[in-house]
Design an enzyme around this catalytic site. Structure first.
Site, mmCIF file in Angstrom:
data_model
loop_
_atom_site.group_PDB
_atom_site.id
_atom_site.type_symbol
_atom_site.label_atom_id
_atom_site.label_comp_id
_atom_site.label_asym_id
_atom_site.label_seq_id
_atom_site.Cartn_x
_atom_site.Cartn_y
_atom_site.Cartn_z
ATOM 1 C CE1 TYR A 291 10.663 32.665 4.329
ATOM 2 C CE2 TYR A 291 11.329 30.193 3.991
ATOM 3 C CZ TYR A 291 10.863 31.316 3.784
ATOM 4 O OH TYR A 291 10.360 31.446 2.218
ATOM 5 C CG MET B 111 7.837 24.299 -0.390
ATOM 6 S SD MET B 111 6.827 25.162 -1.462
ATOM 7 C CE MET B 111 5.849 26.197 -0.425
ATOM 8 C CE LYS C 130 -0.616 -0.549 5.114
ATOM 9 N NZ LYS C 130 -1.449 -1.076 6.136
ATOM 10 N NE ARG D 31 -7.320 0.441 10.576
ATOM 11 C CZ ARG D 31 -6.032 0.221 10.380
ATOM 12 N NH1 ARG D 31 -5.310 1.159 10.558
ATOM 13 N NH2 ARG D 31 -5.455 -0.929 10.054
HETATM 14 C C1 LIG Z 1 -0.781 -1.952 7.040
HETATM 15 C C2 LIG Z 1 -1.348 -3.317 7.253
HETATM 16 C C3 LIG Z 1 -0.546 -4.300 7.155
HETATM 17 C C4 LIG Z 1 1.065 -4.049 7.405
HETATM 18 O O1 LIG Z 1 1.453 -3.477 8.650
HETATM 19 P P1 LIG Z 1 3.046 -3.289 9.041
HETATM 20 O O2 LIG Z 1 2.875 -2.823 10.313
HETATM 21 O O3 LIG Z 1 3.510 -2.103 7.975
HETATM 22 O O4 LIG Z 1 3.805 -4.575 8.843
HETATM 23 C C5 LIG Z 1 -0.961 -5.332 7.831
HETATM 24 N N1 LIG Z 1 -2.443 -5.420 7.754
HETATM 25 C C6 LIG Z 1 -3.249 -4.586 7.690
HETATM 26 C C7 LIG Z 1 -4.740 -4.903 7.894
HETATM 27 C C8 LIG Z 1 -2.936 -3.170 7.388
HETATM 28 O O5 LIG Z 1 -3.389 -2.328 7.518
#
Ligand SMILES: *Cc1c(COP(=O)(O)O)cnc(C)c1O
Length: 367
Positions: free
Chosen positions: A263, A311, A43, A141
């Protein structure tokens, strides 16, 4: 007629990503999982390191299960991943069902509404569609609450049209091995699963893999550790570093004692000083919180970041390293600037630092 202007982006900063280290880290995690199936979480563009490149390398190394957060991320990776499983953690939005089934992408079903949506789509296609089922055991969640699982148990028809490949849950404090919540979640997970038809289970994220065999399952789901973030809080990092961010010195300037830099005059020279200017700033993901606390490395020497992070520019005190010349590359992340240490200096999580790495860097991947 216009002309396309392409700036040589490498002029300002270069992010080098070690795909061999990502693959080595995956093998280390799989070994920690007792050799059992271990997915790769890709992701947010593989936590900022480049999902296309990471996916291809991991697939070639034998990884057969992948996760993204968004459907669009999964669709982009599908052509690279052959017959591998791709799960979408955020779950299906109404209207996207055909995009999932057309691309052989598995939604992670995290509510009764998700289950109805996916079952109806299977009904229309006249076949049982695969998916993953997410049970909430503490995150509040995504995922089915215990009452939802009881509803499923009372009405088996709800799941009858779906082929559940894995039932998963997500640990909320795997990076706190001493916390009792980890065991509690295991207990809630097995109690909920006992109400449902048996399926393979998926439990551990990166840190979860190091909590002991009770947290191992039919499929682990590490993300962060693949990209070099230490999954064993407070112990030496068993992962290989993956990213190296360097930028060449654009200018060197000598300033008098008493002069300020950047700055709002937040740093003032206590002695005649030499300042090196880099073309990297908070718009490139360098946290503004590193103002007057961060550092760069050159030749094994720590160079304090002085003044505000701007920036597009940042300034370093190189007075004690007079050998530095314009064009020399200073290290902002890498072997001397561990992602977790830099994140700690900025008061943020290493996940945040990696996933916000700038889009303006010249990126190079090597094996
Ligand atoms: C992001 C995520 C993972 C991976 O978690 P890490 O801590 O990055 O290894 C696994 N399962 C779910 C549901 C996640 O959202």
């Amino acid at each position: 007629m216009g002309r396309t202007l392409t700036e040589p982006r490498a002029a300002y900063a270069t992010l080098e990503i070690d795909l061999g280290a990502i693959v080595a880290n995956w093998r280390t995690l799989k070994a920690a999982h007792g050799g059992r199936p271990t997915a790769s979480v890709l992701k947010a563009d593989a936590y900022g390191t480049g999902a296309v490149q990471a996916a291809a390398a991991l697939h070639e190394a034998g990884c057969a299960h992948f996760f993204t957060a968004h459907l669009a991320e999964a669709v982009a990776l599908r052509p690279l991943l052959g017959g591998a499983m791709i799960g979408v953690l955020n779950g299906p939005l109404p209207g996207t069902e055909a995009d999932y089934s057309d691309s052989r992408i598995m939604p992670v079903l995290g509510s009764l509404a998700d289950i109805r949506l996916w079952a109806a789509h299977g009904g229309r296609l006249g076949r049982k569609l695969p998916a993953l089922l997410h049970l909430d055991t503490g995150m509040a969640r995504l995922g089915l609450a215990l009452a939802d699982v009881q509803a499923l148990a009372a009405d088996p028809a709800l799941l009858a049209g779906i082929d559940i490949l894995y039932t998963m849950t997500h640990l909320i404090a795997a990076d706190e091995p001493a916390s009792g919540i980890n065991r509690e979640q295991l207990g809630r997970f097995s109690a909920a699963r006992a109400l449902l038809p048996p399926t393979p289970a998926s439990i551990a994220n990166s840190s979860g893999l190091f909590l002991g065999p009770a947290f191992h399952s039919d499929l682990a789901r590490p993300g962060a550790a693949l990209y070099g973030i230490n999954p064993t809080a407070g112990r030496p990092n068993p992962m290989r570093p993956v990213v190296r961010l360097t930028a060449p010195v654009l200018q060197l300037r000598d300033i008098a004692a008493g002069a300020s830099v950047g700055y709002n005059e937040t740093w003032r020279a206590a002695r005649p000083s030499r300042i090196a200017v880099l073309g990297v700033g908070y718009a490139d993901g360098l946290p503004r919180a590193l103002s007057n606390t961060g550092a760069a490395f050159f030749d094994g020497v720590r160079l304090p970041l002085v003044g505000r992070v701007s920036m597009d520019l940042t300034t370093f005190d190189v007075t004690d390293h007079p050998g530095i010349a314009v064009g020399d590359r200073l290290e902002l992340l890498g072997p001397h600037r561990d992602v977790a240490e830099v994140a700690a200096e900025a008061g943020e999580s290493p996940y945040e630092l990696l996933t916000r790495l700038g889009r303006r860097y010249a990126r190079t991947w090597f094996a």
